[in-house]
Design an enzyme around this catalytic site. Sequence first.
Site, short mmCIF file in Angstrom:
data_model
loop_
_atom_site.label_atom_id
_atom_site.label_comp_id
_atom_site.label_asym_id
_atom_site.label_seq_id
_atom_site.Cartn_x
_atom_site.Cartn_y
_atom_site.Cartn_z
N ARG A 161 0.86 -1.17 0.00
CA ARG A 161 0.00 0.00 0.00
C ARG A 161 0.90 1.23 0.00
O ARG A 161 2.04 1.19 0.48
CB ARG A 161 -0.90 0.03 1.23
CG ARG A 161 -1.84 -1.17 1.35
CD ARG A 161 -2.63 -1.10 2.65
NE ARG A 161 -3.59 -2.19 2.76
CZ ARG A 161 -3.33 -3.35 3.36
NH1 ARG A 161 -2.14 -3.56 3.90
NH2 ARG A 161 -4.26 -4.29 3.42
N LYS A 184 -2.64 -2.72 7.68
CA LYS A 184 -3.89 -2.32 8.32
C LYS A 184 -4.13 -3.11 9.61
O LYS A 184 -3.86 -4.30 9.67
CB LYS A 184 -5.06 -2.56 7.37
CG LYS A 184 -5.19 -1.52 6.26
CD LYS A 184 -6.47 -1.76 5.48
CE LYS A 184 -6.68 -0.68 4.43
NZ LYS A 184 -7.95 -0.90 3.68
N HIS A 252 -2.86 2.70 -5.90
CA HIS A 252 -3.39 1.46 -5.34
C HIS A 252 -3.65 0.42 -6.43
O HIS A 252 -3.61 -0.79 -6.16
CB HIS A 252 -4.69 1.74 -4.57
CG HIS A 252 -5.03 0.66 -3.59
ND1 HIS A 252 -4.27 0.41 -2.46
CD2 HIS A 252 -6.03 -0.25 -3.57
CE1 HIS A 252 -4.80 -0.61 -1.79
NE2 HIS A 252 -5.87 -1.03 -2.44
N ARG A 255 -0.89 -2.03 -6.73
CA ARG A 255 -0.97 -3.15 -5.78
C ARG A 255 -1.93 -4.21 -6.32
O ARG A 255 -1.64 -5.41 -6.24
CB ARG A 255 -1.43 -2.62 -4.42
CG ARG A 255 -1.77 -3.67 -3.37
CD ARG A 255 -2.06 -2.95 -2.06
NE ARG A 255 -2.92 -3.71 -1.17
CZ ARG A 255 -2.50 -4.59 -0.27
NH1 ARG A 255 -1.21 -4.86 -0.17
NH2 ARG A 255 -3.34 -5.22 0.52
N HIS A 278 -4.09 -9.48 3.58
CA HIS A 278 -5.54 -9.51 3.73
C HIS A 278 -5.91 -10.35 4.95
O HIS A 278 -5.42 -11.46 5.11
CB HIS A 278 -6.21 -10.11 2.49
CG HIS A 278 -6.19 -9.20 1.31
ND1 HIS A 278 -6.37 -9.64 0.01
CD2 HIS A 278 -6.04 -7.85 1.23
CE1 HIS A 278 -6.31 -8.61 -0.82
NE2 HIS A 278 -6.12 -7.52 -0.11
N TYR A 287 -9.50 -11.39 -6.81
CA TYR A 287 -8.54 -11.42 -7.91
C TYR A 287 -8.76 -12.61 -8.84
O TYR A 287 -8.39 -12.57 -9.99
CB TYR A 287 -7.11 -11.42 -7.36
CG TYR A 287 -6.79 -10.14 -6.65
CD1 TYR A 287 -6.59 -8.96 -7.37
CD2 TYR A 287 -6.73 -10.08 -5.27
CE1 TYR A 287 -6.33 -7.77 -6.71
CE2 TYR A 287 -6.47 -8.88 -4.61
CZ TYR A 287 -6.27 -7.74 -5.34
OH TYR A 287 -6.02 -6.55 -4.69
#
Length: 306
Positions: A161, A184, A252, A255, A278, A287
């Site tokens: 990120r 995150k 982004h 990524r 994630h 994806y």
Amino acid sequence: MAFISPALTVTLDRWLDHERALAGVAENTLKAYRADVLGFMAFLTQHNGEAQGLAPLARVTLSDMRAWMAHERGRGVAARSLARSLSAVKSFYRWLAPREGFEPTAVLSTRAPKFQPKLPRPLTAPAANDMIDRIGLQARAPWVAARDTAVVILLYGCGLRISEALSLQGRDAPLPPVLRITGKGGKTRIVPVLDIAREAVAGYLRLCPHAQTADAPLFRAIRGGPLAPRAIQKVVEQTRLQLGLPATATPHALRHSFATHLMAAGGDLRSIQELLGHASLSTTQAYTAVDAAQLMAVYDRAHPKA
């Protein structure tokens, strides 16, 4: 906030503190949670004609929930945003109900509105490489060109990120073969660093006029302060316009491109989940849909309908 009682204000803050400390929720997410729950309470105040305290919250019915959702849709809130708000309200009730001794079934059984999940919008591999080749042409100084190129390579080559790339410090250089990245929610992951990324960062550091110290940001602004995300967003925007790429070609998106191109090359879903950081495998599964959609687009071009 006249529409909620002081006791409820304190309770809301306690819940957010709990999410921050035990669930590791990021600050931006906590701000969104607060806004979503306060919006819900503001509606209940108007709907019921009384300021919300702990007791009225325990009396919320399925009819109240439906009225709130209808009100939100009526004022133009998208289904995706409403689903996020409902998720925040449910999370608050799951925490609150056992502490206050009431049954939260009416809230927790409320169904979220259906919406079509947004698929990631990656660049093609040639477009991503063109972005890397052209990004440095926007800069007036060679060291700035090297800096911008290094950041973009980290986004595409390591799946970082933009906040993660710009949080690197002097102590992280020279970049090792693998980086420990905190993403995150404070979630830590190990990311392999390609040689091209290590060389790009080393080249930038050789040109950077600002002294590097362990505690200083690795990527510096013109005057030596920390590089802001907006600076990279702006230079990527300038480059995409020159290349004729769509507005979705953002930092982004690089990524997303990292993940999609790994998937197309045969990468397994679990490994890509770990590389991206994630929390849920379902997030990474988007994806696979992108890969299938791209495959169908190629099929349609190769086999046009009569």
